[in-house]
Motif scaffolding. Structure first.
Motif, short mmCIF file in Angstrom:
data_model
loop_
_atom_site.label_atom_id
_atom_site.label_comp_id
_atom_site.label_asym_id
_atom_site.label_seq_id
_atom_site.Cartn_x
_atom_site.Cartn_y
_atom_site.Cartn_z
N VAL A 126 0.84 -1.26 -0.05
CA VAL A 126 -0.23 -0.01 0.04
C VAL A 126 0.78 1.27 0.00
CG1 VAL A 126 -1.75 1.38 1.24
CG2 VAL A 126 -1.81 -1.30 1.16
N ILE A 127 0.53 2.12 -0.81
CA ILE A 127 1.38 3.58 -0.99
C ILE A 127 0.47 4.56 -0.56
CG2 ILE A 127 2.75 5.11 -2.22
CD1 ILE A 127 4.13 2.88 -3.56
N PHE B 172 -2.50 0.36 7.64
CA PHE B 172 -2.53 -0.62 6.53
C PHE B 172 -1.15 -1.61 7.03
CE2 PHE B 172 -4.41 2.79 4.42
CZ PHE B 172 -5.57 1.92 3.61
N ASP B 173 -1.19 -2.73 6.49
CA ASP B 173 0.09 -3.58 6.48
C ASP B 173 1.05 -3.23 5.62
OD1 ASP B 173 -0.91 -5.04 9.09
OD2 ASP B 173 -1.67 -6.88 7.83
N ASN B 174 2.09 -3.14 5.92
CA ASN B 174 3.21 -2.83 4.67
C ASN B 174 3.00 -1.91 3.79
OD1 ASN B 174 5.56 -3.44 3.07
ND2 ASN B 174 4.51 -5.03 1.93
N ALA B 175 2.79 -0.81 4.39
CA ALA B 175 2.37 0.65 3.63
C ALA B 175 3.63 1.59 3.73
CB ALA B 175 1.36 1.28 4.33
N ALA B 176 3.58 2.27 2.71
CA ALA B 176 4.95 3.23 2.51
C ALA B 176 4.31 4.54 2.18
CB ALA B 176 5.99 2.79 1.44
N ILE B 177 4.88 5.53 2.40
CA ILE B 177 4.58 6.87 2.14
C ILE B 177 5.08 7.61 0.82
CG2 ILE B 177 4.71 9.27 3.08
CD1 ILE B 177 3.13 8.05 5.02
N GLY B 178 4.45 8.09 0.16
CA GLY B 178 4.86 8.38 -1.33
C GLY B 178 4.57 9.86 -1.37
N LEU C 12 -2.62 -0.99 -3.34
CA LEU C 12 -3.62 0.16 -3.24
C LEU C 12 -2.62 1.41 -3.03
CD1 LEU C 12 -6.08 1.47 -2.42
CD2 LEU C 12 -5.52 1.19 0.19
N TYR C 13 -3.06 2.11 -4.28
CA TYR C 13 -2.42 3.57 -4.27
C TYR C 13 -3.38 4.69 -3.75
CZ TYR C 13 0.88 7.05 -5.52
OH TYR C 13 1.81 8.27 -5.68
#
Lengths: 256, 332
Positions: free
Chosen positions: B213-214, B237-243, B271-272
């Motif tokens: 997820v981003i 979310f699990d395993n999300a990053a910040i874009g 998911l974006y």
């Protein structure tokens, strides 16, 4: 050193432009115009070089109708020494026309470096700068994040951004042209003294309406994108939208 | 060998350090659509220091003739030398169209080359169609809010084609045709353009590619303090990053390693979630292949909505607290 900075006045990207009846350009009435962001960084780069190398002169140049004079004023307020307005009422010009007008002006004036933004925010072509360089037969580097001038070697090292965040260093011999990407150095705001000083400087005005029509052999129209919207619009109050989105994410197994 | 009229299109396949960039093979799909079923009318130009072998492999695989230009200075992208090579091909073949991928270096080469030749130059082509008077090329302007349609007939053209605009399909390959590889001699005259070195930007390392997820922030967040809410949403979310979009990085609200887009990272998470991102072409090209795109923006005309699966027209600084509230209510 003598530096020329090419700047452009662009419609504000936040405005929602309506297409003019001839389908060649937008209705300008309700549109705000401003300094192309990339060109602000290009001017900043030039002003920083002037601070380091004494005796440097920075000129700004623009092509456009009467209203475009506003960016020259802003350029002078930020610190440019002289301003040149190539007045041309035709909108839009192709990048080739703009490049011809600017290179005609710059030719024989012994500019050491010409700076331009990497692209204009409205036309997004990334071509005017390299075309000017080509017409003047000088080397060109694009998408610069940083430059350093070696005055004795008559060269400039350019840190240039490639796709994917890769940085390439290129050495150009002077005279040359560099297009500048947004980034490292924040463009300055005009100082009060800069504003006062700018009042005393009148831009040189050149008639640019003589440029040949580039579009005669081409059919050119503006259009709205097909309502490409294929997605589902979530409606309701802010809270209702938040609730609905949470349900959607849950259904799709994207959130626990 | 009769040269004139031999090739209608010359397509430049990108290389870096003698490796072919896969994305640029999309030009095979583009020229394939321009000249249906005529692989013999397309010539691929490949540059590098030592690339003949790669060229033979590609010629065998796709059935396109290849011009190989080898020179030490082609180890890195070199628009200056590329222009000189294009001139050689122009002299020899005078094709209808020169095609390059839409990268910043290629735009520079296409612009310089077309200015030299007095040729028309169109960059960032997204699509084309055939009309009664010629081919109509479409490209976006005003950050995707308007489209230019340019009908060209008869004149020579230099174009750059947007990455992702033309997808290479299975049937573009395996053409039953004996393709040739010709060597193009390039001699570098004294040039004021000298590539010195190539380095990854110091902060390109990031977990964006691995994230499921981003959650991405745009200029719409208004001020850096509001990033805290973006981080809190990512934590849902699990395993999300910040874009982030480029302006957010330019403003130093987030480091460049978070940037999604052509000059940043190309991503395709499950998911974006685009928060306050207007959706410049540069940004959209970097995230449009995400499996599910949710976009929140106060401007109902925001270009990001054209690629979104779920559209939420709302000020994100109103929406983010609501979303967090709903989440916490559910999980308390």
């Amino acid at each position: 050193m003598k530096i020329l900075v090419c700047i452009k006045q662009v419609p504000d990207a936040e405005s929602n432009p309506e297409i003019r009846r001839d389908s060649l350009w937008i209705e300008e009435d309700n549109i705000a115009f401003r300094f192309n962001r990339y060109d602000e960084y290009a001017l900043e780069e030039a002003l920083l070089i002037r601070e380091m190398i004494s005796g440097t002169m920075v000129d700004v140049i623009t092509v456009g109708p009467e209203r475009a004079a506003a960016v020259l004023t802003k350029g002078l307020e930020k610190g440019a020494d002289n301003a040149v307005h190539i007045k041309c009422d035709r909108c839009p010009l192709t990048s080739s026309q703009t490049a011809h007008l600017i290179s005609n002006y710059a030719s024989g004036k012994n500019y050491d470096i010409i700076f331009a933004g990497v692209m204009s925010e409205d036309a997004m072509q990334c071509t005017t700068g390299p075309m000017i360089a080509s017409l003047l037969s000088i080397p060109c580097a694009v998408s610069a994040l940083k430059t350093s001038v070696d005055f004795n070697k008559k060269s400039i090292a350019v840190e240039s951004e490639l796709e994917g965040g890769i940085i390439e260093t290129i050495e150009l011999s002077i005279p040359c042209l560099v297009t500048v990407q947004t980034g490292i150095k924040q463009p300055r705001y005009p100082s009060l003294s800069g504003k006062m000083r700018a009042r005393g400087i009148k831009p040189v005005v050149i008639n640019g309406d003589c440029i040949e029509d580039d579009l005669t052999d081409t059919l050119y129209t503006l259009n709205y994108p097909e309502s490409g919207v294929k997605g589902l619009t979530v409606t309701g109050s802010a809270e209702e939208k938040a609730v609905k989105l949470m349900e959607i994410l849950h259904e799709k197994g994207l959130i626990i | 060998m009769k040269n004139s009229d031999r090739y209608k299109a010359i397509a430049v396949i990108d290389t870096i350090e003698d490796k072919i960039l896969q994305q640029s093979l999309e030009l095979i799909a583009f020229t394939g659509q321009l000249y249906r079923n005529e692989p013999s009318s397309v010539l691929l130009l490949i540059t590098g220091r030592n690339i003949i072998e790669e060229c033979s492999v590609l010629a065998a695989e796709y059935g396109f003739d290849i011009a190989a230009a080898e020179h030490n200075s082609f180890y890195y992208p070199n628009p200056d030398l590329l222009v000189k090579t294009l001139h050689k091909l122009q002299e020899k073949y005078k094709p209808e169209i020169f095609c390059l991928t839409h990268t910043i270096r290629n735009c520079s080469a296409a612009a310089a080359f077309s200015a030299d030749c007095g040729m028309r130059c169109i960059t960032g082509i997204e699509s084309f169609s055939v009309t009664g008077t010629g081919r109509m090329f479409q490209r976006s302007i005003f950050n995707g809010k308007l489209k230019e349609e340019i009908v060209v007939s008869g004149q020579q053209l230099a174009v750059t084609v947007n990455p992702g605009a033309f997808q290479l399909r299975q049937d573009d390959t395996v053409v039953e045709r004996e393709a040739s590889v010709e060597k193009i001699e390039v001699d570098e005259e004294v040039s004021g353009y000298k590539p010195v070195s190539l380095s990854e930007s110091s902060d390109v390392e990031s977990s964006l590619e691995e994230a499921d997820v981003i959650v991405a922030a745009g200029r719409g967040i208004g001020k850096p303090e509001n990033l805290q809410m973006v981080r809190d949403i990512a934590r849902m979310f699990d395993n999300a990053a910040i874009g982030a979009s480029r302006p957010v990085c330019d403003n130093r609200w987030l480091p460049y390693r978070h940037q999604v887009g052509v000059t940043g990272k190309t991503v395709s998470p499950k998911l974006y979630l685009a928060l306050g991102i207007s959706g410049s072409q540069q940004h959209i090209a970097g995230m449009k292949n995400s499996q599910c795109i949710v976009a929140v923006n106060v401007d109902p005309h925001a270009a990001i909505f054209s690629v979104a699966d779920y559209i939420i027209v709302e000020d994100i600084n109103v929406f983010m607290p609501e979303l967090l509230k709903v989440y916490h209510k559910k999980n308390s």
